[in-house]
Design a protein around this motif. Structure first.
Motif, mmCIF file in Angstrom:
data_model
loop_
_atom_site.group_PDB
_atom_site.id
_atom_site.type_symbol
_atom_site.label_atom_id
_atom_site.label_comp_id
_atom_site.label_asym_id
_atom_site.label_seq_id
_atom_site.Cartn_x
_atom_site.Cartn_y
_atom_site.Cartn_z
ATOM 1 N N PRO A 1 7.533 8.635 -11.455
ATOM 2 C CA PRO A 1 6.499 8.694 -10.413
ATOM 3 C C PRO A 1 6.160 10.132 -10.032
ATOM 4 O O PRO A 1 7.027 11.015 -10.031
ATOM 5 N N GLU A 2 4.908 10.368 -9.710
ATOM 6 C CA GLU A 2 4.410 11.719 -9.440
ATOM 7 C C GLU A 2 5.116 12.395 -8.269
ATOM 8 O O GLU A 2 5.247 13.625 -8.246
ATOM 9 N N PHE A 3 5.594 11.622 -7.304
ATOM 10 C CA PHE A 3 6.160 12.276 -6.118
ATOM 11 C C PHE A 3 7.429 13.062 -6.446
ATOM 12 O O PHE A 3 7.806 13.978 -5.719
ATOM 13 N N PHE A 4 8.087 12.741 -7.556
ATOM 14 C CA PHE A 4 9.262 13.517 -7.946
ATOM 15 C C PHE A 4 8.885 14.939 -8.353
ATOM 16 O O PHE A 4 9.708 15.853 -8.285
ATOM 17 N N LYS A 5 7.644 15.137 -8.782
ATOM 18 C CA LYS A 5 7.166 16.473 -9.149
ATOM 19 C C LYS A 5 6.773 17.289 -7.921
ATOM 20 O O LYS A 5 6.787 18.527 -7.951
ATOM 21 N N LYS A 6 6.395 16.608 -6.859
ATOM 22 C CA LYS A 6 5.829 17.281 -5.695
ATOM 23 C C LYS A 6 6.834 17.466 -4.560
ATOM 24 O O LYS A 6 6.754 18.455 -3.820
ATOM 25 N N GLU A 7 7.754 16.528 -4.411
ATOM 26 C CA GLU A 7 8.695 16.568 -3.291
ATOM 27 C C GLU A 7 10.035 17.122 -3.756
ATOM 28 O O GLU A 7 10.547 16.743 -4.802
ATOM 29 N N THR A 8 10.601 18.023 -2.960
ATOM 30 C CA THR A 8 11.865 18.646 -3.332
ATOM 31 C C THR A 8 13.051 17.809 -2.865
ATOM 32 O O THR A 8 12.981 17.097 -1.870
ATOM 33 N N LEU A 9 14.140 17.925 -3.628
ATOM 34 C CA LEU A 9 15.378 17.226 -3.310
ATOM 35 C C LEU A 9 16.351 18.211 -2.689
ATOM 36 O O LEU A 9 16.735 19.207 -3.306
ATOM 37 N N ALA A 10 16.762 17.936 -1.458
ATOM 38 C CA ALA A 10 17.743 18.771 -0.771
ATOM 39 C C ALA A 10 19.133 18.515 -1.371
ATOM 40 O O ALA A 10 19.383 17.449 -1.926
ATOM 41 N N PRO A 11 20.048 19.475 -1.256
ATOM 42 C CA PRO A 11 19.904 20.763 -0.577
ATOM 43 C C PRO A 11 19.474 21.901 -1.508
ATOM 44 O O PRO A 11 19.371 23.042 -1.067
ATOM 45 N N PHE A 12 19.230 21.589 -2.797
ATOM 46 C CA PHE A 12 18.923 22.652 -3.755
ATOM 47 C C PHE A 12 17.428 22.781 -4.037
ATOM 48 O O PHE A 12 17.017 23.550 -4.901
ATOM 49 N N ASN A 13 16.616 22.001 -3.322
ATOM 50 C CA ASN A 13 15.152 22.071 -3.449
ATOM 51 C C ASN A 13 14.691 21.875 -4.894
ATOM 52 O O ASN A 13 13.894 22.650 -5.427
ATOM 53 N N LEU A 14 15.185 20.829 -5.504
ATOM 54 C CA LEU A 14 14.880 20.541 -6.905
ATOM 55 C C LEU A 14 13.648 19.666 -7.021
ATOM 56 O O LEU A 14 13.401 18.799 -6.179
ATOM 57 N N THR A 15 12.885 19.885 -8.084
ATOM 58 C CA THR A 15 11.762 19.015 -8.412
ATOM 59 C C THR A 15 11.890 18.588 -9.867
ATOM 60 O O THR A 15 12.656 19.166 -10.640
ATOM 61 N N TRP A 16 11.124 17.586 -10.252
ATOM 62 C CA TRP A 16 11.099 17.126 -11.636
ATOM 63 C C TRP A 16 10.176 18.045 -12.419
ATOM 64 O O TRP A 16 8.975 18.092 -12.171
ATOM 65 N N GLY B 1 0.782 -1.228 0.000
ATOM 66 C CA GLY B 1 0.000 0.000 0.000
ATOM 67 C C GLY B 1 0.812 1.275 0.000
ATOM 68 O O GLY B 1 0.360 2.301 0.524
ATOM 69 N N ILE B 2 1.990 1.247 -0.615
ATOM 70 C CA ILE B 2 2.857 2.423 -0.661
ATOM 71 C C ILE B 2 2.677 3.141 -1.995
ATOM 72 O O ILE B 2 2.662 2.514 -3.051
ATOM 73 N N GLU B 3 2.556 4.460 -1.956
ATOM 74 C CA GLU B 3 2.398 5.251 -3.173
ATOM 75 C C GLU B 3 3.738 5.722 -3.732
ATOM 76 O O GLU B 3 3.892 5.854 -4.947
ATOM 77 N N ARG B 4 4.692 6.010 -2.874
ATOM 78 C CA ARG B 4 5.991 6.526 -3.310
ATOM 79 C C ARG B 4 6.899 5.354 -3.695
ATOM 80 O O ARG B 4 7.734 4.911 -2.922
ATOM 81 N N ILE B 5 6.703 4.874 -4.911
ATOM 82 C CA ILE B 5 7.473 3.725 -5.390
ATOM 83 C C ILE B 5 8.392 4.215 -6.511
ATOM 84 O O ILE B 5 7.919 4.650 -7.562
#
Length: 242
Positions: A214-229, A81-85
């Motif tokens: 996956p959609e979470f790459f568009k919504k969640e930022t990647l530290a330390p530069f706060n990058l999104t897809w 039941g995990i969405e972030r795959i």
């Protein structure tokens, strides 16, 4: 490499987990992704070597959790039941986060094989990997090159020696088969191979909607530069249409 993304920094422990994967005959990237998904589902604690070792040993025993992890991240995540795959076409993304290396992210999305970094790694190109500008072109170039190497049965590591001199590879092919291929003709054959693979995927029911991250790459930022897809779907769809 994927195993180190489980919050484990001890190389000896990573080596032991990798040894278990090898002994089981399983890919460490895929199992590493599945272990991360299992941890997200509360079946292990990130950073706990003991937890992950125990799960791998469950694969030997054939328990439910062991079988889920052994089947890879996509199946494991769906059942738990995990969405972030972190998969594309049910293949786990390797060590390169697509938000930070966007050319490789494009490769993950568009290669017919799924999230395969060997299909067109772009980390060696002297560009701003955080920006999407120009990344479609270098992903396409890298994928065509790797397709040609794959057709010859050549290891992708050889590109470090011959990547800038493709005529060396083409000369070798011509010497072996008595052909008179040019570099441009060789690239056309490599591109044709990719298009044949895409056509196979389409016939098998894998439409353009599977050429996505996956959609979470568009919504969640990647530290330390706060990058999104931020590569648009339309851009991905244009990769191999010509």
């Amino acid at each position: 490499v994927q195993l180190s993304n489980l919050g484990i920094g001890d190389l000896d422990q990573i080596g032991k987990l990798n040894w278990l994967c090898n002994d089981l005959g399983l890919d460490s990237i895929e199992v590493g992704g599945a272990l991360g998904v299992a941890a997200e589902a509360g079946q292990a604690k990130f950073g706990s070597y003991a937890d992950f070792e125990n799960i791998l040993k469950e694969i030997y025993r054939g328990s439910l959790l062991g079988r889920l992890v052994g089947m890879g991240a996509a199946i494991c995540g769906k059942v738990l039941g995990i969405e972030r795959i972190p998969v594309v076409k049910n293949q786990t993304i390797s060590a390169y986060d697509p938000r930070g290396v966007k050319g490789t992210g494009i490769t993950f999305a568009t290669t017919p094989m799924g999230a395969d970094h060997t299909a067109g790694l772009t980390v060696f190109f002297p560009v701003d990997h955080h920006s999407k500008e120009g990344q479609l072109e270098i992903s396409r170039k890298s994928q065509i090159q790797r397709s040609g190497y794959d057709c010859m049965g050549l290891c992708a590591f050889l590109t470090s020696a011959t990547g800038q001199t493709p005529d060396v590879i083409v000369d070798m092919v011509n010497a072996l088969y008595g052909t008179e291929l040019t570099v441009d003709a060789w690239n056309e054959l490599a591109l044709e191979t990719i298009k044949n693979e895409i056509n196979y995927n389409r016939a098998a029911g894998l439409g353009k909607e599977t050429d996505r991250l996956p959609e979470f790459f568009k919504k969640e930022t990647l530290a330390p530069f706060n990058l999104t897809w931020d590569v648009e779907d339309e851009e991905l769809d244009s990769m191999f249409i010509n």
